[in-house]
Motif scaffolding. Structure first.
Motif, PDB file in Angstrom:
ATOM      1  N   ALA A   1       0.844  -1.203   0.000  1.00 26.03           N
ATOM      2  CA  ALA A   1       0.000   0.000   0.000  1.00 26.03           C
ATOM      3  C   ALA A   1       0.875   1.247   0.000  1.00 26.03           C
ATOM      4  CB  ALA A   1      -0.937  -0.009   1.206  1.00 26.03           C
ATOM      5  N   PHE A   2       2.017   1.182   0.661  1.00 29.20           N
ATOM      6  CA  PHE A   2       2.942   2.315   0.662  1.00 29.20           C
ATOM      7  C   PHE A   2       3.574   2.516  -0.716  1.00 29.20           C
ATOM      8  CE2 PHE A   2       2.754   0.999   5.117  1.00 29.20           C
ATOM      9  CZ  PHE A   2       2.391   2.211   5.698  1.00 29.20           C
ATOM     10  N   VAL A   3       3.809   1.414  -1.420  1.00 29.55           N
ATOM     11  CA  VAL A   3       4.331   1.501  -2.789  1.00 29.55           C
ATOM     12  C   VAL A   3       3.301   2.184  -3.687  1.00 29.55           C
ATOM     13  CG1 VAL A   3       5.091   0.165  -4.798  1.00 29.55           C
ATOM     14  CG2 VAL A   3       5.777  -0.537  -2.490  1.00 29.55           C
ATOM     15  N   LEU A   4       2.054   1.773  -3.570  1.00 30.66           N
ATOM     16  CA  LEU A   4       0.993   2.379  -4.376  1.00 30.66           C
ATOM     17  C   LEU A   4       0.799   3.847  -4.004  1.00 30.66           C
ATOM     18  CD1 LEU A   4      -1.516  -0.604  -4.314  1.00 30.66           C
ATOM     19  CD2 LEU A   4       0.041   0.042  -6.148  1.00 30.66           C
ATOM     20  N   GLY A   5       0.896   4.160  -2.725  1.00 25.19           N
ATOM     21  CA  GLY A   5       0.811   5.555  -2.293  1.00 25.19           C
ATOM     22  C   GLY A   5       1.956   6.384  -2.845  1.00 25.19           C
ATOM     23  N   GLY A   6       3.158   5.817  -2.838  1.00 24.76           N
ATOM     24  CA  GLY A   6       4.312   6.509  -3.413  1.00 24.76           C
ATOM     25  C   GLY A   6       4.137   6.761  -4.902  1.00 24.76           C
ATOM     26  N   ALA A   7       3.524   5.797  -5.598  1.00 22.26           N
ATOM     27  CA  ALA A   7       3.258   5.971  -7.024  1.00 22.26           C
ATOM     28  C   ALA A   7       2.296   7.141  -7.253  1.00 22.26           C
ATOM     29  CB  ALA A   7       2.692   4.688  -7.611  1.00 22.26           C
ATOM     30  N   LEU A   8       1.308   7.267  -6.393  1.00 24.98           N
ATOM     31  CA  LEU A   8       0.374   8.395  -6.518  1.00 24.98           C
ATOM     32  C   LEU A   8       1.070   9.733  -6.255  1.00 24.98           C
ATOM     33  CD1 LEU A   8      -2.893   7.078  -4.844  1.00 24.98           C
ATOM     34  CD2 LEU A   8      -2.552   7.707  -7.231  1.00 24.98           C
ATOM     35  N   ILE A   9       1.971   9.745  -5.282  1.00 24.66           N
ATOM     36  CA  ILE A   9       2.701  10.980  -4.967  1.00 24.66           C
ATOM     37  C   ILE A   9       3.519  11.450  -6.167  1.00 24.66           C
ATOM     38  CG2 ILE A   9       4.604  11.896  -3.564  1.00 24.66           C
ATOM     39  CD1 ILE A   9       3.449  10.213  -1.227  1.00 24.66           C
ATOM     40  N   VAL A  10       4.028  10.517  -6.952  1.00 25.93           N
ATOM     41  CA  VAL A  10       4.789  10.863  -8.153  1.00 25.93           C
ATOM     42  C   VAL A  10       3.858  11.182  -9.324  1.00 25.93           C
ATOM     43  CG1 VAL A  10       6.402   9.966  -9.878  1.00 25.93           C
ATOM     44  CG2 VAL A  10       6.801   9.531  -7.453  1.00 25.93           C
ATOM     45  N   ALA A  11       2.795  10.390  -9.488  1.00 23.41           N
ATOM     46  CA  ALA A  11       1.941  10.508 -10.669  1.00 23.41           C
ATOM     47  C   ALA A  11       1.063  11.763 -10.657  1.00 23.41           C
ATOM     48  CB  ALA A  11       1.052   9.276 -10.802  1.00 23.41           C
ATOM     49  N   LEU A  12       0.535  12.144  -9.520  1.00 23.05           N
ATOM     50  CA  LEU A  12      -0.397  13.274  -9.493  1.00 23.05           C
ATOM     51  C   LEU A  12       0.250  14.600  -9.912  1.00 23.05           C
ATOM     52  CD1 LEU A  12      -2.609  12.362  -6.411  1.00 23.05           C
ATOM     53  CD2 LEU A  12      -3.146  12.129  -8.839  1.00 23.05           C
ATOM     54  N   PRO A  13       1.433  14.954  -9.416  1.00 26.87           N
ATOM     55  CA  PRO A  13       2.060  16.180  -9.941  1.00 26.87           C
ATOM     56  C   PRO A  13       2.410  16.069 -11.432  1.00 26.87           C
ATOM     57  CG  PRO A  13       3.091  15.545  -7.871  1.00 26.87           C
ATOM     58  CD  PRO A  13       2.183  14.429  -8.274  1.00 26.87           C
ATOM     59  N   GLY A  14       2.795  14.864 -11.866  1.00 22.25           N
ATOM     60  CA  GLY A  14       3.076  14.665 -13.292  1.00 22.25           C
ATOM     61  C   GLY A  14       1.842  14.867 -14.138  1.00 22.25           C
ATOM     62  N   LEU A  15       0.705  14.396 -13.674  1.00 20.01           N
ATOM     63  CA  LEU A  15      -0.558  14.590 -14.390  1.00 20.01           C
ATOM     64  C   LEU A  15      -0.929  16.069 -14.431  1.00 20.01           C
ATOM     65  CD1 LEU A  15      -2.980  13.314 -15.823  1.00 20.01           C
ATOM     66  CD2 LEU A  15      -4.034  13.004 -13.590  1.00 20.01           C
ATOM     67  N   ALA A  16      -0.745  16.758 -13.317  1.00 22.40           N
ATOM     68  CA  ALA A  16      -1.031  18.202 -13.284  1.00 22.40           C
ATOM     69  C   ALA A  16      -0.120  18.952 -14.262  1.00 22.40           C
ATOM     70  CB  ALA A  16      -0.856  18.744 -11.869  1.00 22.40           C
ATOM     71  N   LEU A  17       1.141  18.570 -14.325  1.00 27.22           N
ATOM     72  CA  LEU A  17       2.076  19.193 -15.261  1.00 27.22           C
ATOM     73  C   LEU A  17       1.674  18.908 -16.701  1.00 27.22           C
ATOM     74  CD1 LEU A  17       4.748  20.701 -15.814  1.00 27.22           C
ATOM     75  CD2 LEU A  17       5.901  18.480 -15.639  1.00 27.22           C
ATOM     76  N   GLN A  18       1.308  17.671 -16.984  1.00 28.09           N
ATOM     77  CA  GLN A  18       0.892  17.293 -18.345  1.00 28.09           C
ATOM     78  C   GLN A  18      -0.299  18.111 -18.812  1.00 28.09           C
ATOM     79  OE1 GLN A  18      -2.155  14.892 -18.842  1.00 28.09           O
ATOM     80  NE2 GLN A  18      -1.998  15.652 -20.916  1.00 28.09           N
ATOM     81  N   ARG A  19      -1.222  18.385 -17.937  1.00 23.26           N
ATOM     82  CA  ARG A  19      -2.410  19.159 -18.316  1.00 23.26           C
ATOM     83  C   ARG A  19      -2.086  20.603 -18.665  1.00 23.26           C
ATOM     84  NH1 ARG A  19      -7.000  16.775 -14.199  1.00 23.26           N
ATOM     85  NH2 ARG A  19      -7.140  14.775 -15.256  1.00 23.26           N
ATOM     86  N   ARG A  20      -0.961  21.115 -18.174  1.00 24.14           N
ATOM     87  CA  ARG A  20      -0.559  22.490 -18.471  1.00 24.14           C
ATOM     88  C   ARG A  20       0.309  22.592 -19.726  1.00 24.14           C
ATOM     89  NH1 ARG A  20       0.064  25.874 -13.171  1.00 24.14           N
ATOM     90  NH2 ARG A  20      -1.554  24.889 -11.936  1.00 24.14           N
ATOM     91  N   MET A  21       0.803  21.449 -20.200  1.00 21.24           N
ATOM     92  CA  MET A  21       1.703  21.449 -21.354  1.00 21.24           C
ATOM     93  C   MET A  21       0.909  21.345 -22.658  1.00 21.24           C
ATOM     94  SD  MET A  21       4.619  18.870 -19.887  1.00 21.24           S
ATOM     95  CE  MET A  21       5.647  18.956 -21.340  1.00 21.24           C
ATOM     96  N   ALA A  22       1.346  22.058 -23.677  1.00 16.19           N
ATOM     97  CA  ALA A  22       0.707  21.971 -24.986  1.00 16.19           C
ATOM     98  C   ALA A  22       1.047  20.650 -25.667  1.00 16.19           C
ATOM     99  CB  ALA A  22       1.151  23.135 -25.865  1.00 16.19           C
ATOM    100  N   ARG A  23       2.291  20.185 -25.465  1.00 17.14           N
ATOM    101  CA  ARG A  23       2.727  18.918 -26.038  1.00 17.14           C
ATOM    102  C   ARG A  23       3.880  18.371 -25.209  1.00 17.14           C
ATOM    103  NH1 ARG A  23       7.025  18.274 -29.034  1.00 17.14           N
ATOM    104  NH2 ARG A  23       8.382  19.977 -29.577  1.00 17.14           N
ATOM    105  N   PRO A  24       4.156  17.079 -25.312  1.00 18.35           N
ATOM    106  CA  PRO A  24       5.291  16.519 -24.571  1.00 18.35           C
ATOM    107  C   PRO A  24       6.617  17.052 -25.101  1.00 18.35           C
ATOM    108  CG  PRO A  24       4.072  14.790 -25.744  1.00 18.35           C
ATOM    109  CD  PRO A  24       3.437  16.078 -26.070  1.00 18.35           C
ATOM    110  N   VAL A  25       7.655  16.929 -24.306  1.00 14.56           N
ATOM    111  CA  VAL A  25       8.975  17.440 -24.681  1.00 14.56           C
ATOM    112  C   VAL A  25       9.553  16.660 -25.863  1.00 14.56           C
ATOM    113  CG1 VAL A  25      11.342  17.790 -23.865  1.00 14.56           C
ATOM    114  CG2 VAL A  25       9.418  18.260 -22.337  1.00 14.56           C
ATOM    115  N   LEU A  26       9.376  15.348 -25.887  1.00 18.76           N
ATOM    116  CA  LEU A  26      10.014  14.523 -26.909  1.00 18.76           C
ATOM    117  C   LEU A  26       9.034  13.879 -27.893  1.00 18.76           C
ATOM    118  CD1 LEU A  26      12.709  12.783 -24.670  1.00 18.76           C
ATOM    119  CD2 LEU A  26      13.033  14.693 -26.244  1.00 18.76           C
ATOM    120  N   ASP A  27       7.855  14.456 -28.066  1.00 23.07           N
ATOM    121  CA  ASP A  27       6.882  13.920 -29.020  1.00 23.07           C
ATOM    122  C   ASP A  27       5.991  15.053 -29.508  1.00 23.07           C
ATOM    123  OD1 ASP A  27       5.480  12.104 -30.568  1.00 23.07           O
ATOM    124  OD2 ASP A  27       4.955  10.795 -28.909  1.00 23.07           O
ATOM    125  N   ARG A  28       5.221  14.778 -30.565  1.00 22.99           N
ATOM    126  CA  ARG A  28       4.332  15.807 -31.121  1.00 22.99           C
ATOM    127  C   ARG A  28       3.036  15.937 -30.333  1.00 22.99           C
ATOM    128  NH1 ARG A  28       4.541  12.973 -36.186  1.00 22.99           N
ATOM    129  NH2 ARG A  28       6.741  12.939 -36.592  1.00 22.99           N
TER     130      ARG A  28
END
Length: 143
Positions: free
Chosen positions: A47-74
């Motif tokens: 459960a701590f592993v899954l919680g750690g994954a959420l701690i990493v994924a949620l800010p990444g998802l928030a960042l992705q929503r603000r980006m027009a496109r990924p850094v290394l793809d169209r």
């Protein structure tokens, strides 16, 4: 694929595999111990592993929503639909059934192929067959 994309993919895959191994997610006995909530030897550590994954994924998802496109793809390669339908529920149930019976999910199973263990090879072969079946037959049918 550009050299930069290949290097980032290799680094991300190596980091992911290392994390799976370090966390115990690649150990089927540990995974089954976590999934057996009613068992006498329930292991809540994942459960701590899954919680750690959420701690990493949620800010990444928030960042992705603000980006027009990924850094290394169209484009971002996201699902076209957000509908919860029978195929999604059936696929999720099949995933959970496989995880609960074998103690593997796709990432850890692929990372363990190099061990050559028959149970791992059988699981990965069955998973690959299911993916091929889906792509060749089921994905061709209308929802």
């Amino acid at each position: 694929m550009s050299l930069a994309r290949l290097a980032v993919a290799l680094l991300a895959g190596a980091l992911f595999g290392f994390g799976l191994s370090l966390s115990g997610m690649a150990d089927p006995a540990r995974v089954l111990g976590f999934l057996n909530l009613a068992g006498p030897h329930w292991d809540p550590s994942l459960a701590f592993v899954l919680g750690g994954a959420l701690i990493v994924a949620l800010p990444g998802l928030a960042l992705q929503r603000r980006m027009a496109r990924p850094v290394l793809d169209r484009d971002f390669h996201l699902p076209d639909t957000k509908a919860v339908d029978g195929r999604l529920v059936a696929g999720s149930a099949l995933f959970g059934l496989g995880w609960g019976l074998a103690g593997f999910c796709p990432g850890p199973a692929v990372s363990l192929v190099a061990t050559g263990l028959p149970s791992v090879l059988l699981f990965v072969a069955a998973m690959a067959a299911g993916m091929i079946l889906h792509d060749r037959i089921l994905a061709q049918r209308p929802s």
